[in-house]
Design an enzyme around this catalytic site. Structure first.
Site, PDB file in Angstrom:
ATOM      1  N   ARG A 108      -5.620  10.351   3.175  1.00 32.77           N
ATOM      2  CA  ARG A 108      -6.000  11.767   3.195  1.00 32.77           C
ATOM      3  C   ARG A 108      -7.291  12.018   2.427  1.00 32.77           C
ATOM      4  NH1 ARG A 108       0.073  13.711   1.756  1.00 32.77           N
ATOM      5  NH2 ARG A 108      -0.375  12.202   0.108  1.00 32.77           N
ATOM      6  N   TYR A 137       8.235 -10.795  -2.830  1.00 33.40           N
ATOM      7  CA  TYR A 137       8.756 -11.948  -3.563  1.00 33.40           C
ATOM      8  C   TYR A 137       9.101 -13.116  -2.643  1.00 33.40           C
ATOM      9  CZ  TYR A 137       8.840 -11.472  -8.535  1.00 33.40           C
ATOM     10  OH  TYR A 137       8.444 -11.466  -9.836  1.00 33.40           O
ATOM     11  N   GLY A 155       7.280 -14.149  -0.408  1.00 32.05           N
ATOM     12  CA  GLY A 155       6.047 -14.876  -0.165  1.00 32.05           C
ATOM     13  C   GLY A 155       5.575 -15.701  -1.348  1.00 32.05           C
ATOM     14  N   GLU A 174       9.976  -8.376 -17.461  1.00 38.26           N
ATOM     15  CA  GLU A 174       8.605  -7.930 -17.670  1.00 38.26           C
ATOM     16  C   GLU A 174       8.442  -7.543 -19.128  1.00 38.26           C
ATOM     17  OE1 GLU A 174       7.387  -6.110 -13.289  1.00 38.26           O
ATOM     18  OE2 GLU A 174       8.280  -4.768 -14.795  1.00 38.26           O
ATOM     19  N   HIS A 193      14.449  -8.014  -4.288  1.00 42.52           N
ATOM     20  CA  HIS A 193      13.830  -9.287  -4.688  1.00 42.52           C
ATOM     21  C   HIS A 193      14.859 -10.364  -5.012  1.00 42.52           C
ATOM     22  CE1 HIS A 193      10.205  -7.120  -4.579  1.00 42.52           C
ATOM     23  NE2 HIS A 193      10.065  -6.807  -5.841  1.00 42.52           N
ATOM     24  N   LYS A 228      19.827 -10.898 -13.876  1.00 39.52           N
ATOM     25  CA  LYS A 228      19.404  -9.881 -14.831  1.00 39.52           C
ATOM     26  C   LYS A 228      17.940  -9.567 -14.596  1.00 39.52           C
ATOM     27  CE  LYS A 228      18.398 -12.815 -18.888  1.00 39.52           C
ATOM     28  NZ  LYS A 228      18.644 -12.983 -20.342  1.00 39.52           N
ATOM     29  N   LYS A 260      12.719  -4.306 -17.829  1.00 37.56           N
ATOM     30  CA  LYS A 260      11.378  -3.994 -18.293  1.00 37.56           C
ATOM     31  C   LYS A 260      11.365  -3.950 -19.814  1.00 37.56           C
ATOM     32  CE  LYS A 260       9.673  -1.363 -14.316  1.00 37.56           C
ATOM     33  NZ  LYS A 260       8.444  -2.158 -14.148  1.00 37.56           N
ATOM     34  N   ARG A 317       7.508 -12.280 -20.005  1.00 37.46           N
ATOM     35  CA  ARG A 317       7.397 -12.051 -18.566  1.00 37.46           C
ATOM     36  C   ARG A 317       7.767 -13.334 -17.854  1.00 37.46           C
ATOM     37  NH1 ARG A 317       2.838 -13.204 -15.312  1.00 37.46           N
ATOM     38  NH2 ARG A 317       2.926 -12.196 -13.250  1.00 37.46           N
ATOM     39  N   ARG A 350      10.709 -22.079 -11.725  1.00 41.89           N
ATOM     40  CA  ARG A 350       9.983 -20.964 -12.327  1.00 41.89           C
ATOM     41  C   ARG A 350       9.037 -20.386 -11.290  1.00 41.89           C
ATOM     42  NH1 ARG A 350       6.357 -22.921 -16.645  1.00 41.89           N
ATOM     43  NH2 ARG A 350       8.237 -23.434 -17.798  1.00 41.89           N
TER      44      ARG A 350
END
Length: 600
Positions: free
Chosen positions: A154, A288, A290, A325, A349, A442, A445, A450, A484
């Site tokens: 817009r 996630y 990917g 995070e 995820h 689990k 934030k 992280r 990981r």
């Protein structure tokens, strides 16, 4: 639909997995008047037909094809191939028995184009992820020769202003090659902008005119990326479908999460989308899936004999999916507060990764075979109850002289908000392979670090001769496979090992595959892989509607209970390891969270 050109320098992320979905192999197209015959190669019997759309052409015999196209049947063509009804009730045309020169023209790579429209181009996601991912694909020669990118939003903006905005987020990170600046200039020349309302058919008609100018009479394939809030998905899809879909190629739409708030709203969204699109035109993206290490999950399991025989309740004690995070909402709490950590991270995820991890061996690496197995896992899962869930919300905390804000200190969050910023859950799959094995999740934030990882804790060695040398901490004595996902991508296996010396002393050692040490090439961003898959028509990493239904069925009762009872979350300090209740949840199932120690 014509084939897309693909540079030999670009290794497609999906070409090794599915021949049947590739757009640039095994399809031969013949045009006889207005009718397209799609001949499927005998090497690729699973190929799906994709027909031309004859929008704007008068015809009394219009056939809706699976990609939303309309093929018009010709009534005066000599030696016309017979039509028959397929299993989905749509009419399809059989190819001619003999291979003859096509009447009219044969569409080749030079006569096809791909137009990518980023709807919501002025938003953060588009600027920080989508445009940089498209540039990376262009840099690696993964985009077809004839492509263009349109930003649609817009905001009033010129082409030059869009290019200036996009250029600030593009980086020459790819192998730091010297010609990156030149490639960036070439890429920006392919970027255009059109300002319009998301619910205006007229504005999309104007977009369609601009797209046609750039397509210059080629077969046009169009991809729309909806980087907009979900409450305007349907308006944008309706207008794009009616006013700006391809007239003679495929039209696809990438839908960014969230896909509803519960089973009911998700089903309503799917029904509305399917008023204007076929299911295989809809690409529900979960970035996630990917991620490189998530992509590698099935390779690790199905192509290594040492893992697949152990992948069951006989050898695995528990599996953990951990997402944390080290920052809070930081001004974006208005969006987050409407969804919470369960909807934002766990229901999509982590649950998607769990389904990939736990699925049975698929019949093939075809997208539908893999997605079928994922759905079976989700339908086998026990519905979540509050007894197996812990929720938390971060509070203010002072550390090192710095005061970190509470969740409700965010000005965009209501002061009385009970929205969880942390959730832990124990899930169970009631099937023969996984019966009784706790799958712990689990996500939170404002935690101490992280990370996103999968931790597979194996059972104890029966009658272990070395128990007395290791003490009574049996958790330390078991093997653990760690995948990981981020940051510092790695796969490592924890083993018990003798410390060199004359005595008998054991310790824990890692057999470690650290990606940045093993591979010099930079790992592509998840959006790069998923955008390339959408252009190729590869659906393996996108979520099917029945898969989405099964995922929501698992979490909806829990979410309704949390909101109806207004359950108060356990408060935990900003920068901590989360609420204490998460440790009690793990202990209830005789599990210890694997991220409590320091892994190298």
């Amino acid at each position: 639909m014509a084939s897309l050109s693909s540079s030999t320098h670009c290794c497609s992320s999906s070409s090794a997995y599915s021949n049947s979905s590739s757009l640039w192999s095994n399809h031969h197209h013949y045009y006889i008047s207005n009718l397209e015959f799609s001949a499927i190669s005998p090497k690729n019997p699973g190929s799906k037909k994709i027909s031309l759309q004859s929008k704007g052409r008068p015809s009394s015999n219009a056939i809706l094809m699976q990609d939303g196209a309309i093929a018009t049947t010709a009534t005066t063509v000599e030696n016309e191939a017979p039509t028959k009804k397929s299993k989905d009730g749509l009419l399809s045309a059989s190819p001619p028995e003999e291979h003859k020169e096509p009447i009219g023209f044969h569409v080749n790579n030079d006569q096809s184009s791909v137009s990518i429209t980023v709807v919501g181009a002025s938003g953060d996601l588009a600027r920080k992820k989508i445009f940089p991912a498209l540039f990376a694909l262009y840099y690696e020669d993964c985009l077809p020769e004839n492509f263009s990118i349109f930003g649609y939003a817009r905001s009033k903006m010129t082409d030059a202003e869009l290019r200036n905005m996009v250029s600030k987020t593009l980086t020459c990170r790819i192998d730091k090659r010297e010609n990156c600046g030149e490639k960036m200039e070439q890429f920006l020349k392919r970027c255009f902008y059109h300002s319009g309302q998301y619910d205006s058919k007229e504005d999309f008609v104007e977009l369609d005119k601009k797209l046609k100018e750039l397509e210059a009479g080629r077969v046009s394939n169009r991809l729309f990326y909806l980087s907009i809030p979900p409450n305007i998905f349907i308006d944008a899809v309706r207008c794009a479908s009616v006013s700006a879909s391809s007239a003679n190629g495929w039209t696809r739409v990438i839908v960014e999460k969230p896909f509803g708030r519960d089973s009911e709203s998700s089903a309503a969204l799917t029904r509305s989308l399917k008023q204007y699109l076929q299911e295989d035109q809809i690409f529900r993206i979960d970035h996630y899936l990917g991620k490189e290490l998530v992509e590698n999950l099935s390779v690790l399991r199905f192509s290594n004999l040492i893992f697949e025989p152990l992948w069951s309740r006989q050898y695995i004690r528990n599996v953990q999916f951990i997402f944390s995070e080290d920052f809070g909402t930081e001004g974006r709490g208005g969006y987050f507060d409407n969804y919470g950590i369960i909807r934002d991270i766990m229901q999509n995820h982590l649950l998607q990764i769990l389904a990939l991890f736990a699925m049975e061996t698929p019949v093939s690496l075809d997208a539908e075979d893999i997605r079928n197995e994922k759905v079976k896992v989700l339908r086998s899962m026990r519905t979540l109850s509050m007894d197996d869930v812990v929720i938390g919300q971060y509070k203010s905390h002072t550390k090192g002289g710095i005061t970190y804000p509470a969740y409700t200190d965010d000005k965009t969050v209501p002061k009385d908000s009970l929205t969880p910023t942390f959730a832990g859950a124990a899930l169970f799959i009631d099937n023969a392979r996984w019966d009784g094995v706790p799958f712990l999740m689990k996500a939170g934030k404002a935690l101490h670090d992280r990370r996103a990882e999968i931790r597979v804790q194996f059972r104890h060695v029966p009658g272990n001769l070395y128990n007395r040398n290791f003490g009574t901490d049996l958790d330390r004595a078991t093997n653990e496979l760690v995948i990981r996902v981020q940051p510092d991508e790695a796969i490592y296996l924890k083993i018990n090992n003798k410390v060199p010396g004359l005595g008998m002393r054991l310790d824990r050692s890692n057999l470690n595959l650290l990606y940045k040490a093993r591979y010099s090439k930079e790992i592509p961003d998840a959006y790069e892989r998923l955008l390339l898959d959408a252009i190729e028509g590869e659906r393996r990493l996108f979520i099917r509607s029945d898969e989405l239904d099964a995922a929501w069925a698992l979490f909806t009762p829990l979410l309704k209970e949390l909101e109806d009872k207004r359950l108060i979350p356990e408060y935990y300090p900003y920068g901590s390891r989360g609420p204490v209740g998460a440790h009690y949840l793990a202990a209830k199932h005789n599990v210890k969270w694997g991220d409590l120690g320091v892994d190298e």
